[in-house]
Write an enzyme that holds these catalytic residues in place. Sequence first.
Site, mmCIF file in Angstrom:
data_model
loop_
_atom_site.group_PDB
_atom_site.id
_atom_site.type_symbol
_atom_site.label_atom_id
_atom_site.label_comp_id
_atom_site.label_asym_id
_atom_site.label_seq_id
_atom_site.Cartn_x
_atom_site.Cartn_y
_atom_site.Cartn_z
ATOM 1 N N ASP A 298 0.834 -1.201 0.000
ATOM 2 C CA ASP A 298 0.000 0.000 0.000
ATOM 3 C C ASP A 298 0.868 1.251 0.000
ATOM 4 O O ASP A 298 1.794 1.390 0.803
ATOM 5 C CB ASP A 298 -0.889 0.024 1.244
ATOM 6 C CG ASP A 298 -2.008 -0.993 1.173
ATOM 7 O OD1 ASP A 298 -2.768 -0.959 0.198
ATOM 8 O OD2 ASP A 298 -2.110 -1.820 2.096
ATOM 9 N N ASP B 26 -6.950 -5.284 -4.300
ATOM 10 C CA ASP B 26 -7.410 -4.786 -3.002
ATOM 11 C C ASP B 26 -8.490 -3.711 -3.052
ATOM 12 O O ASP B 26 -9.165 -3.506 -2.050
ATOM 13 C CB ASP B 26 -6.210 -4.256 -2.204
ATOM 14 C CG ASP B 26 -6.510 -4.119 -0.723
ATOM 15 O OD1 ASP B 26 -7.405 -4.825 -0.220
ATOM 16 O OD2 ASP B 26 -5.853 -3.309 -0.052
#
Length: 1009
Positions: A54, A168
């Site tokens: 991320d 995601d």
Amino acid sequence: MALQHIVQIILLQCIVGIFCFPSTGKDATCGYESCNKGKPGMINVHLIPHTHDDVGWIITVDQYFYKQVQWILDGVVAELKADPTKRFIYVEQAFFTRWYNEQDQETQNDVKKLVNEGRLEFILGGWSMNDEAATHYSAIIDNHKLGFEFLRQTFGECGRPRIGWQIDPFGHSREQASIFAQFGFDGLFFGRLDYQDKEQRMKNKTMEFVWEASPDNLGPSADLMTCVLFNLYMPPGNYWWDVRHISHGGNPDFFRDDKKLHDYNVDQMVKGFIEEVSKQANSYKTNHLIMTMGSDFNYVQAHMFFKEMDKLIKYVNAKQSEGSKVNLLYSTPSCYIKELNNDNIVWSTKQDDFFPYADRAHTFWTGYFTSRPALKFFSRSINSLSQAAKQMAAFAGAADNSTVQRALHHLAAVVGVSEHHDAITGTSKQAVAYDYAQRLSEGVTSGQVVIDNFYSVLQPKTETPPPAQIYCGLLNISICSVTESAEKFQVTLYNPLAKQVNYITRVPVANSKYSVYAPNGKTVIPSDIFPITAETKRLRGPRSKSVKNELVFDAVVPPLGFATYFVVPSSKFGFSAKEVQPSKNTVIQGKYISVTFDKNGHLASMTNTLTDATVPLQQNFLFYPAHGGKCTGNSTEQPSGAYIFRPADNSVRELKLTKWEGVYKGSLVQEARQIFGDWTSQVIRVYYDRPYVEVEWTVGPIPFSDQIGKEVVTRYSIPGFGNKGVFYTDSNGREILERRLNYRPTWKLEQTESVAGNYFPINALIAIKDGKSDLQFTVLTDRSHGGSSLNDGDVEIMLHRRLLYDDCKGVGEALNETDLVVRGKHYLLLNKVSQAARQYRPLAKEIFLKPLLTFSDSQLSPSDYIAKFSSNWTGMYRNLPDNVHILTVEAVPGTPVVPSPPDTTPFLIRFEHFYEVGEDAALSKPVTFDLESVLYPYKIVGVHELALGGNILASDVQRLKWKTKNNKSGEQNLAQHLEGNVVTLGPMAIVTLQVDILTNCVYWSRFYF
């Protein structure tokens, strides 16, 4: 002799690949040819070693890099070097570029070798893995183009991604799939889809399908093979050998393969994995299965994970001698896609999208459509600045200006980071959200560098340097140091649209007596002085004493160009701005639109004289009390949070209108001001010659004294409007999708949340249609929101959220922006259905790409200023057709895709047809235009059509072809739009061109006016 010896050493090093760059890919074994081969007649299990990194979430981008990412890449490269059978994929270029640029030459050459051999493969290729609900399509394209360009320049063809990897994001848009197809991708993988949808797909073996991402417009060229991952994106069962997983409470089984040990477990481990394979095989159609072996920031200790996978492969495959039909191999998503293609079977299709997403009952991920609305607007604004800055650098001939190019790259990078699926979504921790905002602010500083260069090149008529152009980022709350303090000042507007715009300009001023001169320096144009609102005074804080008014005037700005307006103190005998005073009138009106209010100040009706239509129109501010709860396995206890929208009981509380401040009628705009309690207000405006109503709303800070979380919405209501539970929203600002209450096109929905389960992302607009009157009511937005039409005649849009509880999805804190005040705008349109697109399509472009305002405080008279500096300039010399938009103009630094002839500057230009099939009788038709006519007087030396990502010739893209049940997916290669210098675009088509322009013509344009 010594020199000859050095040359021999360098040549030797080139031969062994130590010193020189490896092949760019033409002779390399990357791509499908590099795949480890499966075994016929077996269930071939493709193990995909990967890490999901991320770009900010719980900690910042920088913290993730130094604490985890650099160690991941160090370890993975070492493991790949040691074993040619191993594979690894990497995604986020915001991290990889940083790591790569820190490496020594030897390591960089090792990496290039791994890439050329297909052992390290780049998947997706974007700067970040972008969100799909709150992102504008231009930012999605640029996010990937930035990563693509690094990969192309560094690794050549072997660095080109072929696969989308959106594992995601919390729901998936159809436009994202269409964009991937236009990049030339062969497939898309993702992990999150509604739990009911997944259950049906597993049962019906439709976890893999061809997504028809633009069935009515682009057709098969936008089709994309799509695979839903079985385990979200994690390893199966307890076969997750990562140190981070263990530190977060995971308890994997490790291979204890010494038979002398009392707890020898190889047979148990093999049996358990084969059972996992069997379970997954029941949901897929072929004898190929994909197993994701990794997760968030996995492989910090890469050797441990790879060592256990080596054992897994060894011992599972050894069972084949006993009759097992399971074969494990290291693989990549692209190798897996190629095997599916080789099977040559018929696939099911899908035409809608994957919103909204719920992972269980009562748990709809629709709150993030609105979370952190200020950050959403900031990201959208800096994206718009980036589009303008690229144009400015190109027109100023800055392709070789390293300072400008660094600023452009930094600006693009901060936008790319902000598009990440935990950034623009508002789903990071508060400290990380502050970091995102700071990065965007630094992007403004980089934009200022580009602005300064542009005007320093294009304004001067003499040797005198032009005045500094200052960008004021807080105009929405009437703050600009130049206009507040200077006796006279200039307002320069740059228009990034390829058509002339009339822009109502508002600037804060200290006094009330001003005259505004047009760019010719002679004509005084009409202008108004409005007192700033009480809410604006509050937001300005201590600075409110210096400014009491806003100067309003209508600026005409040429296409892809600028215009300078001069504001001077008015003389006794000159024309000055009209001072506007409040009145008790209950009507505001312009040439096309009128709005009425009742005696208490509530909105009552809207009329459009162009369509001779009047509707009763009401509007309210309300809030849903948010559901509290606990992080348990019981979905009935699911709280509302940064990701999840869950009203406490689906009832709303209205915010009462507490003060009606009356109507202000200027010569250019008329406006009504309303206050709803202590923390909500709005201004409703009608312009003299604009066919819409502008609603400027201000919400916050949301109070917490009652200990109730609040989801604040506005609701526009037209009584009697019969949309019958059907409404429309855009997909990332492009194609429009039909939505229906309590309905999903591909499965029978069991609705568990009547409000949250009917919320959809609004990136640009939401609309309802009335079958009886043939009217369409459309609301356009200046940022992304969540919204719906929960009752006939209603359009509901969520504006702001403040919550008490974490929603148990990983962020670990409540969405509690304590002092945040948010101000935004909606634009209301009322049209005949057949005429609606002609209004909302161009208006959506104008909302996104507003003129870029800068200010200077030269004390020269307008005539003296014009003698020294250009006050009007355009880079566009022929009008484009009304249905064509220039999406991108940028100079190409470095090596272009196609080598440019000498003395030329390569430009990357994207044109788009921005109407859909059937939207408008005339403007939905295909369109043809000649580049030489549009770009005159630039001398075009060469033009080449590229794929949408700008990293490969369109003609070189050979996409895999797929058979489908409806037989519509035939030719799936990229559509070709260029013949010679002539461009032909069908509805919703985008063409990406490398245009080589004679260098001296780039500069010639500055003298055109």
